[in-house]
Design an enzyme around this catalytic site. Structure first.
Site, PDB file in Angstrom:
ATOM      1  N   ASP A  11      -4.310  -1.851  -7.950  1.00  0.00           N
ATOM      2  CA  ASP A  11      -4.398  -1.357  -6.577  1.00  0.00           C
ATOM      3  C   ASP A  11      -2.932  -1.181  -6.123  1.00  0.00           C
ATOM      4  O   ASP A  11      -2.011  -1.696  -6.781  1.00  0.00           O
ATOM      5  CB  ASP A  11      -5.121  -2.426  -5.722  1.00  0.00           C
ATOM      6  CG  ASP A  11      -4.921  -2.208  -4.244  1.00  0.00           C
ATOM      7  OD1 ASP A  11      -5.228  -1.097  -3.782  1.00  0.00           O
ATOM      8  OD2 ASP A  11      -4.445  -3.132  -3.547  1.00  0.00           O
ATOM      9  N   ASP A  13      -1.547  -0.714  -2.192  1.00  0.00           N
ATOM     10  CA  ASP A  13      -1.177  -1.389  -0.926  1.00  0.00           C
ATOM     11  C   ASP A  13      -1.563  -2.866  -0.965  1.00  0.00           C
ATOM     12  O   ASP A  13      -2.732  -3.193  -1.164  1.00  0.00           O
ATOM     13  CB  ASP A  13      -1.881  -0.707   0.258  1.00  0.00           C
ATOM     14  CG  ASP A  13      -1.379   0.694   0.474  1.00  0.00           C
ATOM     15  OD1 ASP A  13      -0.488   0.869   1.306  1.00  0.00           O
ATOM     16  OD2 ASP A  13      -1.871   1.610  -0.217  1.00  0.00           O
ATOM     17  N   ARG A 116      -9.368  12.893   3.436  1.00  0.00           N
ATOM     18  CA  ARG A 116      -8.682  12.977   2.137  1.00  0.00           C
ATOM     19  C   ARG A 116      -9.639  13.621   1.149  1.00  0.00           C
ATOM     20  O   ARG A 116     -10.798  13.855   1.475  1.00  0.00           O
ATOM     21  CB  ARG A 116      -8.300  11.579   1.656  1.00  0.00           C
ATOM     22  CG  ARG A 116      -7.397  10.907   2.646  1.00  0.00           C
ATOM     23  CD  ARG A 116      -7.036   9.503   2.247  1.00  0.00           C
ATOM     24  NE  ARG A 116      -6.204   8.940   3.302  1.00  0.00           N
ATOM     25  CZ  ARG A 116      -5.914   7.671   3.425  1.00  0.00           C
ATOM     26  NH1 ARG A 116      -6.374   6.808   2.536  1.00  0.00           N
ATOM     27  NH2 ARG A 116      -5.163   7.238   4.413  1.00  0.00           N
ATOM     28  N   ASP A 172     -12.042   2.735   4.580  1.00  0.00           N
ATOM     29  CA  ASP A 172     -12.307   3.900   3.745  1.00  0.00           C
ATOM     30  C   ASP A 172     -13.808   4.163   3.756  1.00  0.00           C
ATOM     31  O   ASP A 172     -14.617   3.236   3.630  1.00  0.00           O
ATOM     32  CB  ASP A 172     -11.855   3.639   2.299  1.00  0.00           C
ATOM     33  CG  ASP A 172     -10.334   3.540   2.167  1.00  0.00           C
ATOM     34  OD1 ASP A 172      -9.631   4.133   2.998  1.00  0.00           O
ATOM     35  OD2 ASP A 172      -9.862   2.877   1.224  1.00  0.00           O
TER      36      ASP A 172
HETATM   37  O1  M1P Z   1      -5.986   1.575  -0.165  1.00  0.00           O
HETATM   38  C1  M1P Z   1      -6.541   1.355   1.073  1.00  0.00           C
HETATM   39  C2  M1P Z   1      -5.668   1.827   2.188  1.00  0.00           C
HETATM   40  O2  M1P Z   1      -4.413   1.174   2.143  1.00  0.00           O
HETATM   41  C3  M1P Z   1      -3.569   1.488   3.202  1.00  0.00           C
HETATM   42  O3  M1P Z   1      -4.274   1.176   4.359  1.00  0.00           O
HETATM   43  P1  M1P Z   1      -3.635   0.783   5.780  1.00  0.00           P
HETATM   44  O4  M1P Z   1      -2.854   1.955   6.256  1.00  0.00           O
HETATM   45  O5  M1P Z   1      -4.846   0.463   6.570  1.00  0.00           O
HETATM   46  O6  M1P Z   1      -2.753  -0.429   5.563  1.00  0.00           O
HETATM   47  C4  M1P Z   1      -3.236   2.959   3.207  1.00  0.00           C
HETATM   48  O7  M1P Z   1      -2.481   3.294   2.076  1.00  0.00           O
HETATM   49  C5  M1P Z   1      -4.502   3.748   3.221  1.00  0.00           C
HETATM   50  O8  M1P Z   1      -4.156   5.093   3.074  1.00  0.00           O
HETATM   51  C6  M1P Z   1      -5.445   3.312   2.122  1.00  0.00           C
HETATM   52  O9  M1P Z   1      -6.670   3.979   2.251  1.00  0.00           O
END
Ligand code: M1P
Length: 238
Positions: A11, A13, A116, A172
């Site tokens: 993953d 983020d 997206r 999401d």
């Molecule tokens: O991968 C899940 C989400 O991670 C981030 O989320 P947030 O902005 O809520 O911290 C972003 O990269 C988002 O685009 C992605 O869907």
């Protein structure tokens, strides 16, 4: 521990980078070096542009495949090789706008609905929020569970859709079953997975659930991390 033919699945983020931020420069150097001779895949709710902005083009180009939009947009050698058609309709748009208006989180910024490829990302605070507001929302949401509750409502009102919490400020949304677990249809053999949202309701959970279901036929290791530093430490063992 190096296992031949092992597939490493990451993953982004909260796992390779802080949420929506650039990868740490020293970790990036380490990771590029670590990737040599390994089969590496990425899986994220995010789109290609945000991912490249965060991890850099070198890592993105070097992975075997990058599964964007939870696997609903698949890239190989920089090219989009597979995508799911899924766009926001009026009913879902109006439902999400109602959630936005009902939200008890007052401080709002632009871009609440982000279309997206094959996925809709929804945020009550708004994707354009500054970093400090993002942190404040994340802490508030831990107490109020707004995102978790919106996910439950989406699934209740739209039985053909699935929603999950990923990152710090958004959720999401995609057709039922089109979650991150679908990438395991294409990845054959042992899997070592790294993710930060492995709990029920999190967008990494379907991967964990699917691997556990496959325990008789596939070797796997699940690394549920809290941040990239933890991932970095763990990677030193592989
Ligand atoms: O991968 C899940 C989400 O991670 C981030 O989320 P947030 O902005 O809520 O911290 C972003 O990269 C988002 O685009 C992605 O869907």
């Amino acid at each position: 521990m190096v296992v031949n033919k092992t597939n490493f699945l990451f993953d982004i983020d909260g796992t390779l980078t802080p949420s929506r931020s650039a990868i740490n420069i020293n970790f990036k150097k380490f990771f590029l070096n670590w990737m040599e001779n390994k089969t590496v895949y990425l899986v994220t709710g995010s789109d290609k542009e945000k991912t490249i902005e965060q991890i850099g083009i070198e890592i993105w180009n070097r992975v075997k495949k990058s599964y964007q939009s939870c696997g609903n947009a698949v890239y190989e050698n920089g090219k989009l090789i597979k995508k799911l058609e899924f766009t926001l309709d009026e009913k879902l748009k109006s439902f999400l706008n109602t959630q936005l208006n009902k939200s008890e989180w007052i401080e709002k910024y632009n871009v609440h609905i982000d279309q997206r490829i094959g996925l809709i990302n929804f945020s009550t605070i708004g994707r354009k929020c500054p970093k400090e507001a993002r942190k404040r929302y994340f802490e508030w949401d831990k107490k109020h569970r707004e995102r978790e509750l919106i996910c439950e409502k989406v699934e209740k009102h739209f039985p053909l859709l699935e929603a999950s919490v990923g990152g710090e400020i958004s959720i999401d949304i995609y057709p039922k079953g089109k979650n991150k677990a679908q990438v395991l249809d294409e990845i054959i053999g042992p899997v070592v997975f790294f993710g930060d949202r492995c709990e029920k309701g999190g967008n990494d959970y379907p991967i964990v659930q699917r691997l556990q279901m496959e325990k008789e036929k596939r070797n796997f290791i699940i690394n549920n991390v809290s941040n990239f530093k933890e991932t970095w430490e763990l990677l030193k063992k592989f």
